[in-house]
Design an enzyme around this catalytic site. Structure first.
Site, mmCIF file in Angstrom:
data_model
loop_
_atom_site.group_PDB
_atom_site.id
_atom_site.type_symbol
_atom_site.label_atom_id
_atom_site.label_comp_id
_atom_site.label_asym_id
_atom_site.label_seq_id
_atom_site.Cartn_x
_atom_site.Cartn_y
_atom_site.Cartn_z
ATOM 1 C CD GLU A 55 33.193 39.850 35.395
ATOM 2 O OE1 GLU A 55 32.751 39.765 34.247
ATOM 3 O OE2 GLU A 55 34.285 40.402 35.672
ATOM 4 C CE LYS A 124 32.091 41.854 31.369
ATOM 5 N NZ LYS A 124 33.207 41.105 31.990
ATOM 6 C CB CYS A 191 34.613 43.441 34.737
ATOM 7 S SG CYS A 191 36.419 43.326 34.930
ATOM 8 C CB SER A 395 71.464 30.493 43.928
ATOM 9 O OG SER A 395 70.914 31.746 43.538
#
Length: 754
Positions: A55, A124, A191, A395
């Site tokens: 896309e 779309k 999509c 750490s």
């Protein structure tokens, strides 16, 4: 490509199709163009006659408000024209993704081209507007006209150079599919349309469309891939057909990682799959399909035939196909000379091979997703930022160790790809990042540890409140990874700042354990954390200089998603950084990832020890009366927070994913946590929402973090809520109290003593 015939004289029903993962970068038009061209070249080399891309691949999916600029549209048309000029579409039907301005309206479109001619622009119809997506801000969803026979075909006027260079003035625009001269029918889906309740592939299948291509920009979330696969398998299992899925992969400039996994599905069976996580920019997979399998599958389903006939009758037999009689896509088995293949710009031959008869589906575990996704995201960010590496305050705790382990996995992936192809793109980028790109050198790291020594710099920043155990863990982990490591004390800096404060005010703050107030105690903890941040940026700027190298380092943060949700961090402390690869991952998933890596890679056994240690900030004085230095820390994260990390995970999922306010969350947990009394559940819910409200402001300055969890509290993109709350939640907490009063504790505590 020429059409062949079967033994009975019918046209051949075999067709070779290709889909791809592309690592595109928003607004990198030249780079995107090169990657698209390369995918077309490989598709031709593999004798495909149809190629599907992701896309918005031409401009990159994450352009966001740049989609509001006319320049973005102009550059896309320039790139498309250049692809035609280069011959990318010669004898290859290409389905490109790009934005199109049509009739003054911005659309997210698929553009189908072949032999230097545009065949169709398909807009779309369903936009992605949830979570990280804001497509409705940039585009309009195309509304299909009422179905009718012999409807007028809407056309889009092309830029003037297309008429001058390619002799084409306009192209059909709308919700159409292609009817090729050899009988093949091809449609488009984009999509979100796959995820909608009434997906467009259903109507296309009923209209006889045999091949459907879905170009996507789908980002990675833990455990999301299985859902995506189920949708495609289900779509073709119900309707039959060939479904191609193409996805972007990589970091295109934002917090999301697009996780590729392009695939080809036929009649409910996955026959090809590209990698989900990879450091290469282009992956192409192909499959040779017999369309007679699709036709037979559909013909054997009576209910499919009934619904297809009803749709045809309702439309008067008109359908919505665009006839392309001169387009022939059927596979030519006799032509194996790949005469149409384009020249390879870099000669990269390391492409996944298709296994005839299907593929072994690869879905990695959540533990592996936690390290692979952020590792690939960090590599993209590192190489595209121009930095010489990373700096991490290490750490010895689970969070910073997780970040270090993710960078180690990045080095493993990059080293492997570089050694497999020393002249390829990954090796070239590796040399540039490691500052080994002078002359004609083909240097590649001999081991992941060698690369880690170039790109990862770690420092244990201890104080008098730090234990020797955490220092030892940090050192052992740094040695296992190969990082350039230092161990320093910052007590002089802390004392200097406190002396300045005393000179200005005449007061010296004390820890609560030494007679001070909680305000004093918090100030003393915060100054340690903030000085570590200052030290981190100093190291990031100067360590390359110290080592005789050029460039700068990106500072990595290490606050997990649960700490962000609860606000259990100091604003502008060592969690403040340039990037945070674990900011969207829960503490529980991180610990499971550490255990997984300790078993997968020899030498990483220290990660299991780190995962099993109780989390502590080590910002208060050590209680020397305890049995050991580690146990001597009276300060642990969960005691400080007043809730466990497991409880935080429940709160996070209910708040965001289940969309619960305080009362709704209390009602659900009253059932889920039946081992607690209603008043205990109420107290936990109130405590969470109080601290969430008090600390929400910290999300406005949170370090950009890799998005991984659907309950992320990221204020910048994903979790859009205010940052100034009434922390008393007067109406909400009063309602909870009413419910508790109506439900005696004894009703829900019957199992407590069982």
């Amino acid at each position: 490509m020429a059409t062949t015939t079967a033994s009975d004289g019918r046209p051949s029903s075999l067709i070779t199709v290709a889909t791809c993962n592309l690592n595109q970068w928003a607004l990198d038009f030249d780079g995107n163009l090169q990657r698209i061209y390369e995918s077309c070249r490989i598709a031709k080399e593999k004798q495909a006659s149809y190629r599907l891309g992701p896309e918005l691949e031409i401009c990159g999916y994450g352009c966001e408000d740049h989609f509001l600029e006319c320049d973005t549209f102009d550059h896309c048309w320039e790139s498309l024209a250049r692809l035609l000029e280069l011959g990318a579409t010669d004898d290859l039907l290409c389905d490109f993704g790009m934005p199109v301005l049509h009739g003054g309206v911005r659309y997210n479109c698929r553009v189908l081209c072949r032999n230097r001619r545009l065949l169709l622009i398909r807009p779309k119809t369903a936009l992605a507007d949830g979570g990280n997506y804001r497509e409705g801000r940039y585009f309009a969803a195309h509304a299909p006209p009422a179905a009718r026979a012999n409807a007028h075909v809407e056309r889009h006027l092309l830029p003037p150079n297309f008429r001058a260079e390619f002799g084409q003035r306009d192209v059909p625009f709308g919700l159409y599919h292609l009817r090729c001269g050899d009988g093949t029918t091809i449609g488009c889906e984009s999509c979100e349309e796959l995820w909608t309740p009434r997906s467009s592939h259903v109507d296309m299948a009923l209209r006889g469309v045999e091949i459907i291509g879905n170009g996507s920009g789908s980002h990675h979330e833990l455990r999301k891939l299985s859902t995506r696969m189920e949708l495609m398998v289900s779509a073709t299992r119900k309707c039959g057909g060939v479904y191609l899925y193409s996805n972007q992969r990589g970091c295109d400039g934002g917090r999301c990682y697009y996780d590729g996994c392009a695939m080809i599905v036929v009649n409910g069976r996955i026959v090809a799959q590209a990698p989900q996580f990879d450091v290469r920019d282009v992956n192409v997979v192909v499959a040779t399909i017999d369309l007679d399998d699709v036709r037979g599958y559909r013909a054997s389903n009576p209910s499919f035939g009934v619904q297809a006939a009803r749709l045809a009758a309702a439309e008067g037999g008109g359908g919505n196909g665009i006839a392309c009689d001169d387009v022939h896509l059927v596979w030519d088995g006799a032509n194996d000379a790949t005469s149409a293949a384009l020249p390879a710009p870099h000669g990269n031959k390391n492409w996944p091979k298709h296994t005839e008869g299907g593929v072994e589906l690869k879905v990695v575990s959540p533990e592996e997703e936690c390290c692979l996704g952020p590792a690939c995201w960090l590599w993209d960010y590192l190489r595209r930022s121009g930095a010489a590496g990373f700096f991490l305050p290490l750490s010895g705790g689970a969070d910073s160790s997780s970040v270090a382990a993710i960078v180690a996995v990045m080095c493993i992936l990059v080293t492997k790809a570089s050694r497999e192809d020393p002249e390829g793109d990954v090796a070239r980028e590796c040399r540039r990042v490691c500052r080994k790109d002078e002359g004609n050198s083909l240097w590649v790291p001999s081991t992941p540890e060698e690369m880690a020594n170039h790109v990862l710099h770690t420092t244990f920043m201890g104080t008098e409140n730090s234990s020797g155990v955490t220092n030892s863990r940090a050192l052992r982990l740094a040695e296992a990874i190969g990082t350039y490591h230092l161990s320093i004390k910052i007590d002089l800096m802390v004392k200097a700042v406190l002396q300045v404060f005393q000179m200005a005010t005449g007061h010296m703050p004390r820890f609560a354990s030494r007679g001070g107030t909680m305000n004093e105690d918090m100030a003393l903890q915060n100054i340690q954390a903030r000085l570590r941040m200052v030290t981190a940026y100093l190291m990031a700027q100067l360590l390359p200089w110290v080592r005789g190298r050029s460039g700068f380092l990106l500072v990595l943060g290490s606050a997990n998603v649960d700490e962000g949700l609860r606000g259990y961090m100091t604003k502008y402390d060592c969690s403040s950084a340039d990037l945070n690869p674990i900011g969207g991952i829960s503490k529980g998933d991180l610990k499971r990832m550490l255990v997984f890596l300790s078993k997968k890679y020899p030498g990483f056994e220290v990660l299991a020890e780190i995962a099993n240690a109780p989390p502590t900030a080590e910002l208060r004085p050590i209680d020397v009366t305890m049995a050991s230095a580690e146990a001597g820390h009276s300060q642990t994260d969960e005691e400080d927070m007043g809730m466990t990390y497991e409880e935080l995970g429940h709160f996070g999922r209910l708040r965001k994913m289940s969309r619960c306010g305080p009362v709704g969350m209390f009602r659900k947990l009253l059932v889920t946590w039946s081992h607690l009394t209603p008043s205990e559940v109420a107290a936990k819910v109130k405590r969470f929402f109080y601290y969430y409200a008090v600390n929400r402001h910290k999300m406005t300055t949170i370090t950009p973090a890799y998005h991984a969890e659907a309950y992320s509290p990221d204020d910048n993109r994903f979790d859009l809520r205010q940052f100034l709350y009434n922390t008393k939640w007067t109406r909400q907490f009063a309602r909870i109290d009413d419910i508790v009063a109506q439900q005696p504790d004894s009703d829900n505590s019957k199992d407590k003593n069982d």
